[in-house]
Design an enzyme around this catalytic site. Structure first.
Site, mmCIF file in Angstrom:
data_model
loop_
_atom_site.group_PDB
_atom_site.id
_atom_site.type_symbol
_atom_site.label_atom_id
_atom_site.label_comp_id
_atom_site.label_asym_id
_atom_site.label_seq_id
_atom_site.Cartn_x
_atom_site.Cartn_y
_atom_site.Cartn_z
ATOM 1 N N SER A 112 3.076 15.007 -1.407
ATOM 2 C CA SER A 112 2.640 14.093 -1.963
ATOM 3 C C SER A 112 1.978 14.651 -3.254
ATOM 4 O O SER A 112 1.104 15.810 -3.260
ATOM 5 C CB SER A 112 1.573 13.544 -0.921
ATOM 6 O OG SER A 112 0.691 12.525 -2.000
ATOM 7 N N GLY A 113 2.081 13.950 -4.413
ATOM 8 C CA GLY A 113 1.565 14.373 -5.718
ATOM 9 C C GLY A 113 2.270 15.564 -6.284
ATOM 10 O O GLY A 113 1.878 16.048 -7.287
ATOM 11 N N THR A 117 7.818 10.320 -8.123
ATOM 12 C CA THR A 117 7.437 8.855 -8.456
ATOM 13 C C THR A 117 7.717 8.964 -10.108
ATOM 14 O O THR A 117 8.444 8.225 -10.898
ATOM 15 C CB THR A 117 6.515 8.113 -8.309
ATOM 16 O OG1 THR A 117 6.321 8.001 -6.662
ATOM 17 C CG2 THR A 117 6.367 6.878 -8.757
ATOM 18 N N ASN A 162 -3.135 12.245 -4.287
ATOM 19 C CA ASN A 162 -2.532 11.771 -5.189
ATOM 20 C C ASN A 162 -3.384 10.510 -5.737
ATOM 21 O O ASN A 162 -3.359 9.842 -4.849
ATOM 22 C CB ASN A 162 -1.071 11.691 -4.920
ATOM 23 C CG ASN A 162 -0.297 10.963 -6.123
ATOM 24 O OD1 ASN A 162 -1.047 10.764 -7.061
ATOM 25 N ND2 ASN A 162 1.061 11.015 -6.097
ATOM 26 N N SER A 165 -0.684 7.681 -5.044
ATOM 27 C CA SER A 165 0.351 8.002 -3.945
ATOM 28 C C SER A 165 1.186 6.900 -3.404
ATOM 29 O O SER A 165 0.451 5.634 -3.374
ATOM 30 C CB SER A 165 -0.538 8.571 -2.925
ATOM 31 O OG SER A 165 0.441 9.047 -2.015
ATOM 32 N N SER A 166 2.502 6.794 -3.700
ATOM 33 C CA SER A 166 3.411 5.986 -3.192
ATOM 34 C C SER A 166 3.362 5.936 -1.712
ATOM 35 O O SER A 166 3.209 6.907 -0.878
ATOM 36 C CB SER A 166 4.790 6.267 -3.171
ATOM 37 O OG SER A 166 4.962 6.650 -4.643
ATOM 38 N N GLY A 389 6.160 11.667 0.472
ATOM 39 C CA GLY A 389 6.426 13.189 0.716
ATOM 40 C C GLY A 389 5.882 13.382 2.152
ATOM 41 O O GLY A 389 4.924 12.678 2.881
ATOM 42 N N GLU A 391 3.423 14.967 4.619
ATOM 43 C CA GLU A 391 2.041 15.077 4.435
ATOM 44 C C GLU A 391 1.443 15.409 5.814
ATOM 45 O O GLU A 391 1.493 15.027 6.579
ATOM 46 C CB GLU A 391 1.531 13.887 3.872
ATOM 47 C CG GLU A 391 1.536 12.563 4.483
ATOM 48 C CD GLU A 391 1.122 11.497 3.722
ATOM 49 O OE1 GLU A 391 1.064 11.467 2.421
ATOM 50 O OE2 GLU A 391 1.005 10.468 4.215
HETATM 51 N N1 LIG Z 1 6.232 15.201 -15.193
HETATM 52 C C1 LIG Z 1 4.900 14.912 -15.173
HETATM 53 N N2 LIG Z 1 4.557 14.760 -16.355
HETATM 54 C C2 LIG Z 1 2.951 14.701 -16.490
HETATM 55 N N3 LIG Z 1 2.504 14.387 -15.352
HETATM 56 C C3 LIG Z 1 3.200 14.344 -14.185
HETATM 57 C C4 LIG Z 1 4.355 14.504 -13.803
HETATM 58 N N4 LIG Z 1 4.772 14.650 -12.627
HETATM 59 C C5 LIG Z 1 3.698 14.158 -11.993
HETATM 60 N N5 LIG Z 1 2.576 14.016 -12.763
HETATM 61 C C6 LIG Z 1 1.300 13.793 -12.315
HETATM 62 O O1 LIG Z 1 1.003 13.853 -11.144
HETATM 63 C C7 LIG Z 1 0.578 12.673 -10.335
HETATM 64 C C8 LIG Z 1 1.272 12.431 -9.207
HETATM 65 O O2 LIG Z 1 2.775 12.378 -9.398
HETATM 66 P P1 LIG Z 1 3.637 11.341 -8.609
HETATM 67 O O3 LIG Z 1 2.804 10.201 -8.206
HETATM 68 O O4 LIG Z 1 4.985 11.202 -9.092
HETATM 69 O O5 LIG Z 1 3.643 12.132 -7.332
HETATM 70 P P2 LIG Z 1 4.636 11.768 -6.034
HETATM 71 O O6 LIG Z 1 5.359 13.085 -5.615
HETATM 72 O O7 LIG Z 1 5.352 10.485 -6.152
HETATM 73 O O8 LIG Z 1 3.426 11.759 -4.858
HETATM 74 P P3 LIG Z 1 3.328 10.645 -3.438
HETATM 75 O O9 LIG Z 1 4.366 11.245 -2.373
HETATM 76 O O10 LIG Z 1 2.104 10.696 -3.060
HETATM 77 O O11 LIG Z 1 3.984 9.285 -3.898
HETATM 78 C C9 LIG Z 1 0.983 11.644 -11.620
HETATM 79 O O12 LIG Z 1 0.018 10.381 -11.357
HETATM 80 C C10 LIG Z 1 0.673 12.186 -12.585
HETATM 81 O O13 LIG Z 1 -0.373 12.180 -13.271
HETATM 82 MG MG LIG Z 2 5.249 8.670 -5.346
#
Ligand SMILES: Nc1ncnc2c1ncn2[C@@H]1O[C@H](COP(=O)(O)OP(=O)(O)OP(=O)(O)O)[C@@H](O)[C@H]1O
Ligand SMILES: [Mg+2]
Length: 1091
Positions: A112-113, A117, A162, A165-166, A389, A391
């Site tokens: 997660s994070g 996404t 996050n 977080s999705s 993810g 967690e």
């Molecule tokens: N390529 C990137 N460039 C800039 N910031 C990023 C990038 N990837 C992630 N982030 C930052 O990290 C945060 C978390 O990323 P994201 O929501 O994609 O995580 P996730 O893997 O989908 O987590 P979850 O499993 O909780 O949904 C984003 O909101 C953003 O602030």
């Molecule tokens: Mg996500």
């Protein structure tokens, strides 16, 4: 950084940091991997490869390399050409899909994070940028992009890990037409975290939409939906967290509403969607007190508003929340009894209703998106899997247990396809290979999902739920006992005092399953259905509960584990049908700060993601493998023998191709059904050759298309041009239907003329004209019209310096549009015109004056925003240039009727008299229409002759590509240059000796027939009509073909290089008549030499 920084060997100005592809690491240890990732991360490179797998480390800041420039850079480029990037992976998927005709998918994993996404969004963005498409496709693209804010509003939340977080998983298939345009899509969603609707941990929030609505609602909406501050609602105030850094809930609300609009959710439904959201909040505020062992609504005042918002009768709602109908069997008889619920059970029921409403609303939104982008039949697709993810929380309930299980399954696919399958394949194909050890997590998947022998955790759980007592006391203990009996000795399972521990691939997780809760959720389902279905029939909420309770009597929720097991396995099956790609996201810290590197955290992820094994397998193995048939298909274009298909054993064909690019023997191995290529570089060699071949074809197609477009444009221009002169000036007999060419000088190949223009300055018109001086002496000038103005170029002998004595081009005059005041012409059919300019005027004569004038007036209007004044009269005045003491003053040109179609000039003092015969009436206009279809047919005929022989052969000379539109020279233009068929129009060489002569010669065939011009087909190319009856000519001049010519119409002949045949007639138009093999017909004169 110092001067020693290394730079990427292909891309410009890209610093080399660590290794791009960790297959190239000199030591393959976890330390080396972590070091490499860190070095790159600190240098702001978030992407690194392991062969085709992309590793992405969350930068927690916006990186500068996601602009249109990168989109262009990565489009169609080979992986090694540019630094690692998610665009490279996406482009690769897109190309594979188009070339191999196989569906692709990308599995984005990570905790997660970690950035899953965000990665998914970059993929969607790239696809929508690179693929073309008309308005329907644009609409689909817009919906695909807009689905993100909508689903995130309802499916994402702030968690401790996050801020966005999705809380659901999604598999988004983007569907493409055969032409590669995204024209449809489908979303499957999984495992929405429903418990969040009714309670959240400390420092976490409910789904974003609640806070968005509270912050962003209009005054009217506030009133209608009873919007208060968030702490008023029990479903929001348990965690005490309402704000998220960097999030503007109010602005996001507007985006969410806009997304609903784009997706096509009608306005009244949008209102009802919000009504449900608010309704759930108010529902949460209904509390119960214990009254003599029974749950009772604490304050009935709080019932009315949610009941109103949800469209349920308040009494019925109260009834349903505090009691339940139960079927009971008593002595063989079955009867229905009403059981009153206690306080705790009433709370459960209320929460279950809230969760059910929310989950069904979420499903409705996903369905709306699907409806808006569904297509009748699927062709190609790229699927993007962004599931939430793995967690570990302090307290991990049933939902975490399910999420982790799905992640375990995804890891299993990764292992199956990259490690296990890869190694098994080598064995199967008889490839020399030393096996590599890796951890296969199938054992953990089995621990959870096994049906029998021993039963897995899910089966045991289902069993305990099914057999427990209504009150559920002691059920948790029973579960643990049964688990201990079934899987107690499993190496990935331990029990502890109040729960159990699963040793997942990504770490140990303590689970505490509340069996009573799980069981109860199933029981209240029925009650919730009853509430849902008791809503007014025309209500939107009613449509969320389509169950018909009378016939669906047996509809019960499936058991707790069975649904998720089925979903996970369906997903695995879908993914297995596609060509998979992987993005492994790594989260470098828990602080969410850029450049913060927590070494142990990264090491842990590197370990459990199995990156080390991944590199070792890649390194020892082969970068690429393909079935012989697929390989042959992909690279067929490389050699004549393989195009369009190889005749002979497939394996031989593959070998033939590999040898044709001189691939080293140690770079590939032939398996039983597949070819294996060791290094990516060797494969890129093949890919590059292939691209080059395609490029050649693309150029040919582009050229034909441009020609077609140009022709259409010039036709339109011709019509417009004749409008300028309409009713004002007599027309030359051949000028009306002459096709417009624009550049009669072929400036592209005339650097000596181009030198006076800016680098990319467009040429609208260029021709050699006569310019008259103060004494009416004529001299040749090259007249060029561009969007910047008019150029007049002459020639002078160099007077001094090393080039002394040579004739050089000189810019004689440049006129900007702003300084031109008007143009004047006579009313007769002559070719004179005067350009009136601020300083002095120019008297010019051009065969193509109409075309020039039409282009000039267009440009003039564009630049000056004024209409160009064009005047007509038979007494023209022009001011001459002041030179030295004398000069200046004006000159007069007088036009009179005389014999013939050639202008006769008689200078006398300050007056020039021009006499010329009558031309076509002033009201003549262009009536010629050549249909677009005919033109296209022509174009594609030329093209198909290119493809006849398959390989990337250039047309050897089937049809002079420019003959149709640029044929302007009246005579054969000497020997064409070597190396290709002559370019008739743009060729340098003698200009027509005297335009007027030329016109006269062609008069007969260009006459306007009395019935108008519609019937005429050929005059556009100034080609004479075929002779009515071929006259046999026993002996006469003969000619030899210098180039191959393939006749383009029935009245043309074809010949090969060196063919010798009778020359029947030479024609000034350049289209000669010849006889070959008994057939008489037309051909371009400059394709032959006379003998
Ligand atoms: N390529 C990137 N460039 C800039 N910031 C990023 C990038 N990837 C992630 N982030 C930052 O990290 C945060 C978390 O990323 P994201 O929501 O994609 O995580 P996730 O893997 O989908 O987590 P979850 O499993 O909780 O949904 C984003 O909101 C953003 O602030
Ligand atoms: Mg996500």
């Amino acid at each position: 950084m110092g001067g020693k920084a290394k730079y990427h060997w292909q891309s410009q100005n890209v610093k080399q940091s660590g290794v791009d592809d960790m297959v190239l690491l000199s030591k393959i240890t976890e330390d080396a991997i972590v070091d490499n990732l860190k070095k790159r991360y600190m240098d702001d490179y978030i992407f690194t490869y392991i062969g085709p797998v992309l590793i992405s480390v969350n930068p927690f800041k916006q990186m500068p390399y996601f602009t249109d420039r990168e989109i262009e850079l990565y489009q169609g480029a080979a992986q090694y050409e540019n630094p690692p990037h998610i665009y490279a992976l996406t482009d690769n998927m897109y190309r594979n899909m188009m070339i191999d005709g196989e569906n692709q998918c990308v599995i984005i994993s990570g905790e997660s994070g970690a950035g899953k996404t965000v990665a998914a969004k970059y993929i969607m963005g790239y696809i929508s940028k690179v693929s073309g498409g008309g308005s329907k496709v644009q609409h689909v693209k817009e919906i695909i992009l807009q689905s993100n804010p909508l689903l995130e509003a309802f499916g994402n939340a702030k968690t401790v890990r996050n801020n966005n977080s999705s809380r659901f998983g999604k598999y988004f298939e983007i569907q493409f037409s055969r032409g590669g345009e995204p024209d449809g899509g489908k979303i499957s969603n999984f495992l929405l975290e429903k418990s969040r609707v009714v309670s959240q941990n400390e420092n976490e929030r409910n789904f974003h939409i609640y806070y968005q609505l509270i912050e962003g609602a209009s005054a009217q909406q506030r009133e209608a939906l009873g919007i208060m501050t968030p702490d008023y609602y029990y479903y929001l105030n348990q965690s005490g967290t309402y704000k998220v850094d960097g999030t503007n809930d109010s602005k996001d609300f507007q985006e969410t509403m806009e997304a609903m609009q784009v997706i096509g959710i009608p306005g009244d439904i949008q209102t009802q969607v919000l009504q449900i959201v608010a309704g759930i909040l108010h529902l949460g505020n209904i509390s119960f007190i214990e009254a003599g062992n029974y749950g009772q609504v604490e304050s009935t005042d709080l019932l009315a508003f949610p009941a109103y918002l949800l469209g349920i009768d308040p009494n019925r709602l109260q009834d349903k929340l505090t009691s339940r109908k139960m079927d009971s069997k008593w002595g063989g008889k079955s009867e229905s009894i009403n059981v009153t619920l206690n306080q705790e059970q009433a709370n459960y029921t209320r929460d279950a209703l809230a969760k059910a409403l929310y989950a069904r609303l979420f499903d409705y939104l996903v369905e709306s998106i699907n409806k808006a982008i569904q297509k009748p039949h699927e062709e190609f697709s790229i699927g993007v899997l962004d599931i939430y993810g793995f967690e570990i929380f302090q307290r991990n309930g049933f939902e975490q247990f399910c999420i982790n299980f799905v992640n375990e399954k995804l890891q299993q696919i990764f292992i199956e396809l990259t490690l296990k399958a890869e190694q098994e394949e080598y064995v199967q194909e008889g490839i020399k290979w030393t096996p590599i050890e890796y951890f296969n997590n199938k054992i953990v998947c089995d621990l959870i999902e096994n049906k029998l022998n021993p039963p897995g955790i899910m089966s045991v759980l289902d069993d305990v739920c099914a057999t427990m007592h209504a009150k559920g006391e002691g059920a948790d203990g029973t579960l643990l006992q049964k688990l201990q009996a079934a899987v107690g000795t499993h190496e990935h399972f331990n029990s502890w005092n109040s729960g159990f521990v699963i040793h997942h691939y990504a770490g140990k997780v303590r689970c505490l399953l509340d069996v009573a809760l799980i069981k109860h959720q199933r029981l209240v389902f029925w009650g919730v259905l009853k509430i849902g279905t008791s809503v007014n029939c025309d209500n939107f909420i009613r449509s969320l509960f389509p169950e018909n309770l009378n016939t669906d009597k047996k509809a019960r929720p499936t058991t707790a584990g069975s649904k998720i097991k089925k979903q996970a396995n369906d997903l695995v099956n879908t993914l297995m049908k596609c060509t998979p790609h992987y993005i492994r996201c790594i989260k470098p810290n828990e602080t969410k700060r850029p450049k913060d590197w927590e070494e142990s955290r990264v090491r842990h992820q590197v370990e459990y993601l199995g990156l080390r094994e991944n590199i070792r397998v890649r390194r020892a193995g082969f970068a690429y493998r393909r079935l012989f048939s697929k390989f042959l298909m992909r690279y067929a274009i490389l050699t004549a023998e393989t195009w369009p298909c190889w005749r002979g054993p497939e394996q031989q064909g593959v070998l033939h191709l590999l040898r044709s690019v001189n691939m080293d023997n140690d770079q590939y191995q032939m398996g039983r059904t597949k070819v294996f290529v060791k290094n990516p570089e060797s494969l890129f060699l093949l890919e590059e050759m292939r691209e080059r071949k395609f490029d050649t074809f693309a150029r040919i197609i582009q050229k034909a298309w441009r020609k077609f477009i140009a022709r259409k444009k010039y036709e339109q221009m011709r019509e417009e041009a004749s409008d300028i002169l309409y009713n004002s000036k007599e027309r030359r007999k051949n000028s009306i239907n002459r096709n417009f060419v624009g550049d009669y000088l072929g400036l592209e190949q005339r650097p000596e003329l181009r030198q006076f223009l800016a680098k990319r300055e467009r040429v609208d018109f260029a021709d050699s004209v006569n310019k008259f001086d103060r004494r009416f002496k004529s001299i040749k000038r090259d007249l060029i019209l561009t969007p910047k103005g008019i150029y007049l170029i002459g020639r002078e002998k160099v007077k001094k310096g090393p080039e002394k004595g040579q004739i050089k081009e000189v810019l004689k005059r440049k006129m900007e549009f702003g300084s031109i005041s008007s143009v004047s012409l006579s009313t007769r059919q002559d070719d004179f015109f005067v350009l009136h300019e601020a300083q002095y005027d120019s008297l010019l004569e051009s065969n193509f004056k109409t075309e020039f004038l039409s282009l000039l007036s267009k440009r003039y209007e564009e630049v000056t925003k004024r209409k160009l004044t064009i005047s007509f009269g038979d007494r023209l005045e022009f001011r001459v240039k002041k030179e030295g003491w004398g000069g200046g003053g004006t000159r007069i040109v007088v036009f009179q009727k005389g014999p013939g179609d050639l202008a006769q000039l008689k200078p006398g003092g300050k007056t020039l008299s021009v006499t010329i015969g009558d031309g076509l009436p002033k009201s003549s206009s262009s009536l010629y229409h050549r249909t677009a279809g005919l033109l296209l047919k022509h174009t594609f005929r030329s093209l198909s002759s290119v493809h006849q022989n398959g390989g990337a052969k250039f047309p050897r000379g089937p049809h002079n590509p420019q003959a149709d539109i640029t044929y302007s020279s009246p005579q054969k233009q000497g020997r064409p240059l070597q190396g290709g068929p002559p370019k008739l129009g743009s060729q340098r060489g003698p200009r027509p000796p005297a335009p007027n002569q030329y016109n006269q010669r062609n008069l007969d065939f260009l006459n306007v027939p009395d019935q108008g011009m519609k019937q005429r087909k050929r005059s556009i190319t100034q080609r004479p009509p075929p002779a009515p009856k071929p006259q046999p000519r026993p002996q006469g001049p003969r000619c030899r073909a210098l180039y191959q010519y393939v006749g383009q119409d029935t009245d043309e002949i074809s010949f090969e290089v060196n063919d010798v045949f009778d020359l029947v007639k030479e024609d000034a138009s350049g289209w000669w008549t010849g006889r070959i093999g008994g057939k008489e017909g037309l051909f371009p004169g400059n394709y032959v030499e006379k003998i």
